[in-house]
Design a protein around this motif. Structure first.
Motif, short mmCIF file in Angstrom:
data_model
loop_
_atom_site.label_atom_id
_atom_site.label_comp_id
_atom_site.label_asym_id
_atom_site.label_seq_id
_atom_site.Cartn_x
_atom_site.Cartn_y
_atom_site.Cartn_z
N GLY A 147 -8.03 1.72 7.33
CA GLY A 147 -6.62 2.10 7.48
C GLY A 147 -5.98 2.22 6.12
N ASN A 148 -4.76 2.71 6.09
CA ASN A 148 -4.04 2.85 4.82
C ASN A 148 -3.62 1.48 4.28
OD1 ASN A 148 -4.27 5.60 4.95
ND2 ASN A 148 -2.16 5.97 5.62
N ASP A 149 -3.68 1.36 2.98
CA ASP A 149 -3.22 0.15 2.31
C ASP A 149 -1.68 0.14 2.35
OD1 ASP A 149 -2.55 -1.92 0.61
OD2 ASP A 149 -4.03 -1.37 -0.92
N PRO A 150 -1.07 -0.92 2.91
CA PRO A 150 0.40 -0.97 2.97
C PRO A 150 1.06 -0.87 1.60
CG PRO A 150 -0.56 -2.68 4.34
CD PRO A 150 -1.68 -2.09 3.54
N ALA A 151 0.35 -1.36 0.57
CA ALA A 151 0.92 -1.31 -0.77
C ALA A 151 0.75 0.04 -1.44
CB ALA A 151 0.27 -2.40 -1.63
N SER A 153 -0.43 3.95 0.01
CA SER A 153 -0.93 4.79 1.10
C SER A 153 -2.06 5.71 0.69
CB SER A 153 0.22 5.62 1.68
OG SER A 153 0.77 6.47 0.67
N THR A 154 -2.30 5.85 -0.62
CA THR A 154 -3.40 6.70 -1.07
C THR A 154 -4.73 5.96 -1.07
OG1 THR A 154 -3.05 6.11 -3.40
CG2 THR A 154 -1.83 8.02 -2.52
N LYS A 155 -4.69 4.66 -0.81
CA LYS A 155 -5.91 3.85 -0.79
C LYS A 155 -6.20 3.36 0.62
CE LYS A 155 -5.32 2.16 -5.55
NZ LYS A 155 -5.17 0.96 -6.41
N LYS A 156 -7.50 3.07 0.87
CA LYS A 156 -7.93 2.59 2.18
C LYS A 156 -8.34 1.12 2.09
CE LYS A 156 -7.50 6.54 4.31
NZ LYS A 156 -6.47 6.71 5.34
N ALA A 202 5.28 3.74 16.91
CA ALA A 202 4.87 4.92 16.14
C ALA A 202 3.37 4.85 15.83
CB ALA A 202 5.67 4.99 14.85
N GLN A 203 2.78 6.00 15.62
CA GLN A 203 1.36 6.04 15.28
C GLN A 203 1.13 5.52 13.88
OE1 GLN A 203 -0.48 9.83 15.94
NE2 GLN A 203 -2.48 9.19 15.17
N ARG A 204 0.11 4.70 13.75
CA ARG A 204 -0.27 4.15 12.45
C ARG A 204 -1.12 5.18 11.71
NH1 ARG A 204 -3.40 -1.09 13.90
NH2 ARG A 204 -3.29 -1.45 11.63
N PRO A 205 -0.71 5.63 10.56
CA PRO A 205 -1.45 6.71 9.87
C PRO A 205 -2.71 6.21 9.19
CG PRO A 205 0.40 6.00 8.53
CD PRO A 205 0.50 5.23 9.82
N GLY A 206 -3.67 7.13 9.08
CA GLY A 206 -4.86 6.88 8.25
C GLY A 206 -5.92 5.99 8.85
N ILE A 207 -5.88 5.71 10.16
CA ILE A 207 -6.88 4.82 10.76
C ILE A 207 -8.06 5.66 11.26
CG2 ILE A 207 -7.35 3.21 12.63
CD1 ILE A 207 -4.50 2.27 12.46
#
Length: 234
Positions: A147-151, A153-156, A202-207
């Motif tokens: 998933g996206n890193d909360p800190a 968003s460009t990192k997983k 809402a949909q969680r992005p990047g999962i």
């Protein structure tokens, strides 16, 4: 999103390739036929007679057609192409991440898979197609949910680990395995304080499910159903 398959094998057995040569058809020598010269009959004229006699010709023998006996044995269907094309291969084991179109095709062909896909409407899922040159008593599929890193968003980041098992598979046979995690792809629903109605999250992005590895076990056994065990990262 690009998914990479890391194919592993759980046994240390050397697999050798067998090559078959097709012999060329043998050519039989043509039999030599000895033809006797046909006897020549002369026509002798009878005195004071103008009529000439001609020897009669023997009727030619018509060639007989050989009857072909029809067989009742059904013609078998052609086998699927082997080894598989477009698969990642390692020591006789093959695996492939199906495309969206392929996934829809295999779901429509098997109703049991459609039930699994329903779970994927709310949870992160993946899929893999596996096969092997030999019998696999059971399959072990390891994968990771990202998933996206909360800190940033460009990192997983790793959200959890998924372990999927599948039943015995005969040689040169394909199995479509759906990987179902318990990682929700939507935020929890909230209650509207004014109306009291539940509002979907809402949909969680990047999962997504990635890091898939397929292991063919040549010994042991598992249940006849596909099992998924998800362990979230704390």
């Amino acid at each position: 999103m690009k998914l990479i398959i890391a194919i592993l094998i759980s046994v240390s057995v050397s697999i050798t390739s067998a090559y078959g040569a097709t012999p060329s058809p043998k050519v039989s020598p043509k039999p030599t036929s000895t033809t006797k010269p046909a006897a020549t009959k002369s026509a002798t004229a009878t005195p004071n007679t103008s009529q000439t006699t001609t020897p009669s010709k023997k009727p030619s023998k018509k060639p007989t057609k050989k009857k072909v006996k029809k067989t009742a044995t059904p013609i078998p269907s052609p086998l699927p192409e082997w080894p598989p094309v477009g698969f990642t291969a390692n020591k006789g084991i093959y695996a492939k991440i199906p495309s969206s179109k392929e996934l829809l095709g295999l779901i429509s062909a098997k109703a049991g898979l459609a039930e699994l896909v329903k779970k994927c409407e709310a949870n992160a899922c993946g899929a893999v197609i596996v096969a092997a040159d030999y019998t696999c008593k059971w399959w072990e599929i390891k994968s990771t949910v990202y998933g996206n890193d909360p800190a940033d968003s460009t990192k997983k980041i790793v959200l959890g680990r998924l372990l999927t098992t599948s039943k015995e598979l005969a040689p040169k046979t394909y199995a479509n395995i759906i990987l179902v995690s318990d990682e929700p792809i939507f935020s929890p629903a909230v209650v509207d304080p004014n109306t009291g109605e539940s509002i979907p999250g809402a949909q969680r992005p990047g999962i997504f499910v990635g890091g898939i590895s397929a292991i063919c076990h040549k010994t042991g056994s598992v249940d006849n159903t596909i099992t998924n065990t998800y362990t979230p990262v704390k």
